[in-house]
Write a protein that holds these residues in place. Structure first.
Motif, PDB file in Angstrom:
ATOM      1  N   THR A 184       0.834  -1.204   0.000  1.00 17.73           N
ATOM      2  CA  THR A 184       0.000   0.000   0.000  1.00 17.73           C
ATOM      3  C   THR A 184       0.871   1.257   0.000  1.00 17.73           C
ATOM      4  N   SER A 185       2.124   1.122   0.446  1.00 16.79           N
ATOM      5  CA  SER A 185       2.939   2.328   0.620  1.00 16.79           C
ATOM      6  C   SER A 185       3.298   2.997  -0.717  1.00 16.79           C
ATOM      7  N   TRP A 231       0.318   4.881  -2.160  1.00 14.54           N
ATOM      8  CA  TRP A 231       0.054   6.050  -1.313  1.00 14.54           C
ATOM      9  C   TRP A 231       1.093   7.138  -1.541  1.00 14.54           C
ATOM     10  N   HIS A 239       0.078   8.783  -4.560  1.00 16.01           N
ATOM     11  CA  HIS A 239      -1.144   9.551  -4.307  1.00 16.01           C
ATOM     12  C   HIS A 239      -0.791  10.897  -3.659  1.00 16.01           C
ATOM     13  N   ARG A 240       0.124  10.839  -2.694  1.00 14.56           N
ATOM     14  CA  ARG A 240       0.511  12.083  -2.011  1.00 14.56           C
ATOM     15  C   ARG A 240       1.214  13.045  -2.967  1.00 14.56           C
ATOM     16  N   ARG A 274      -6.904   7.886  -4.972  1.00 20.01           N
ATOM     17  CA  ARG A 274      -6.785   7.271  -3.666  1.00 20.01           C
ATOM     18  C   ARG A 274      -6.710   5.751  -3.817  1.00 20.01           C
TER      19      ARG A 274
END
Lengths: 248, 264
Positions: free
Chosen positions: A80-81, A84, A87-88, A94
């Motif tokens: 998931t990292s 993410w 995404h950031r 998301r």
């Protein structure tokens, strides 16, 4: 000399024309999405969507390619990292967690080196492969070994591979004695390798997350594709391939 | 016509310019002191040196025989020597695993001897030698063929033995062709990626050569990957310049004017 220049110009011209053609034909038809996906999803994703165009590899390599602007529509990562992080940075939507997995050690079929258990991997002289740090399965492997108190194996590995399929290949080819892969990778080659289970308490939480790439020219279709991974038919296929339910 | 030339040149140069344009030179140089870079550089130089030594030691007499002796199947042998030249590196990688891998053709024999080459530095050397040697051998064959047989005959008539003739007459006459072939072979070996990553894999300090380290760092740190790429551009450029100088040196007797002189 003139001929050579002509030939070179011709080649460049041809390349330009073919790129242009590829562009137009793509824009007209219903989108065949380009999916950058973790190597461990190699077998299952084409079953879920046979029309997708896939690029499988180490999730960190794919994330780097998306950061450098390669034209992906969807990113499906074995952790998931990475999604993410993207995404950031505003590069993907998301992330949606859609399945889970667990780690196993694979060894040569029938265990000719009498390794016996994961603890047996400490035996001297064994050639062990794992994925590099930064590759999701490489990070999970380091977590497992730390929990088992066997972190010294990391330094003894004879190779640091770029994705989980490379790790598996080294063991099925007999080049390595053991390697750490996902249970789903070992399943299709059950006749070629034996498994060493890893106890539940040492298992890391292996979560797969997908996201649509915001720069995609088919963003809506890409979002729908990501959500489809949660649908019943997709989940059934994932389960059949050995992937696990998302833990709650 | 000139526009076409400009397009072709621009197309070929743009990626190289881009490597240097992306990050400031100071930052690129700063990246070069990282262990992943220095390890890869040392390993690349070491494996290249060993591989090229083997290529020259075995390739030179082999090329001399191919160039000077007439025997049945000679043309076929010349073609076969050049085959790895046109072989995709991935095919070379599969071939090397199928031949020298633990489950490969020679795997059992090597196992019995207690040797395993896959995933070791020896595998890097084998991969590099395999893909680069044809560049040397084909050029060496052409260089030896260009040596005037009358000079060789004269040397023999004047009492020089075979070995003496080879070292004092043939080698000096062919040396520029040999050097050019070796420069190409070295360049190709230094850049070797496909066969190496399949057969030797990638472990920092053991099998991770510069091209493999670039691939590895691409997923981790793009700037470091750029820095190593810049380094290889500089090295390759230097090789190319050295090659041109070698070929133009002493314009009295060019052995081989073109890099890819046909080997008849």
């Amino acid at each position: 000399m003139k001929l050579r220049v002509l030939a070179a110009a011709g080649a460049v011209g041809l390349a330009a024309v073919s790129v242009a053609l590829a562009g137009t034909s793509q824009a007209r038809k219903a989108p065949h999405l380009t999916v950058f996906a973790a190597a461990s999803l190699t077998n299952v994703l084409p079953q879920i969507d046979p029309h997708g165009r896939y690029s499988f590899g180490g999730s960190n390599m794919l994330a780097a390619q998306i950061e450098q602007g390669l034209p992906a529509d969807v990113f499906a990562s074995a952790n998931t990292s990475l999604p993410w992080q993207l995404h950031r940075k505003g590069l993907v939507t998301r992330p949606v967690v859609f399945t889970s997995n667990r780690l196993v050690a694979v060894i040569a079929h029938g265990d000719p080196k009498h390794i016996g258990s994961v603890q047996g991997l400490e035996k001297p002289g064994l050639r062990i492969v794992m994925a590099a740090a930064g590759v999701p399965v490489g990070d999970y492997t380091r977590k497992v070994l730390a929990r088992l108190g066997m972190s010294d194996l990391v330094g003894k590995a004879v190779s640091q591979e770029t994705d989980v399929r490379e790790v598996l290949a080294k063991v099925t080819l007999g080049e390595a004695d053991a390697g750490f892969v996902y249970a789903t990778d070992a399943k299709p080659v059950a006749g070629k390798v034996s498994l060493l289970g890893i106890q539940k308490s040492a298992q890391p939480q292996v979560l797969y997350a997908a996201a649509a790439v915001k720069a995609s020219t088919h963003l809506q279709a890409a979002k729908a594709w990501v959500n489809k991974l949660l649908s019943k038919p997709a989940q059934t296929k994932l389960r059949a391939a050995g992937f696990l339910r998302i833990p709650h | 016509m000139f526009a076409a030339a400009a397009i072709a040149l621009g197309f070929l140069l743009l990626p190289i310019v881009a490597i240097f344009a992306r990050v400031s030179p100071g930052k690129l140089v700063a990246q070069l002191s990282q262990p992943v870079v220095t390890d890869a550089l040392v390993l690349s130089l070491k494996t290249s040196a060993i591989a090229q030594a083997l290529v020259v030691l075995v390739g030179t007499p082999a090329a001399y025989v191919l160039a000077t002796r007439r025997f049945p199947g000679r043309s076929l042998a010349v073609v076969l020597v050049e085959l790895p030249l046109v072989l995709p590196p991935a095919v070379a990688g599969i071939g090397l695993i199928a031949a020298f891998g633990r489950l490969g053709l020679l795997g059992g024999t090597l196992d019995a001897l207690g040797v395993q080459v896959g995933l070791t530095q020896a595998a890097v050397v084998i991969a590099v030698a395999y893909v680069s040697s044809p560049f040397y051998v084909r050029q060496a064959v052409a260089a030896f063929e260009a040596v005037d047989p009358n000079l060789v005959a004269a040397s023999r008539t004047l009492g020089a033995g075979r070995a003496r003739t080879f070292f004092r007459v043939v080698l000096p006459l062919a040396r520029r062709g040999l050097a050019a072939g070796e420069a190409l072979s070295f360049a190709r070996g230094l850049g070797e990626f496909g066969a190496t990553i399949m057969f030797a894999s990638s472990l920092q300090g053991v099998t991770q050569t510069l091209p493999l380290a670039i691939y590895h760092e691409f997923a981790l740190d793009f700037t470091t990957a750029l820095a190593m790429s810049a380094l290889l551009v500089v090295v390759s450029g230097a090789l190319l310049v050295a090659l041109r100088i070698t070929l133009q040196w002493q314009p009295s007797k060019p052995t081989s004017r073109f890099l890819f002189a046909p080997s008849r």
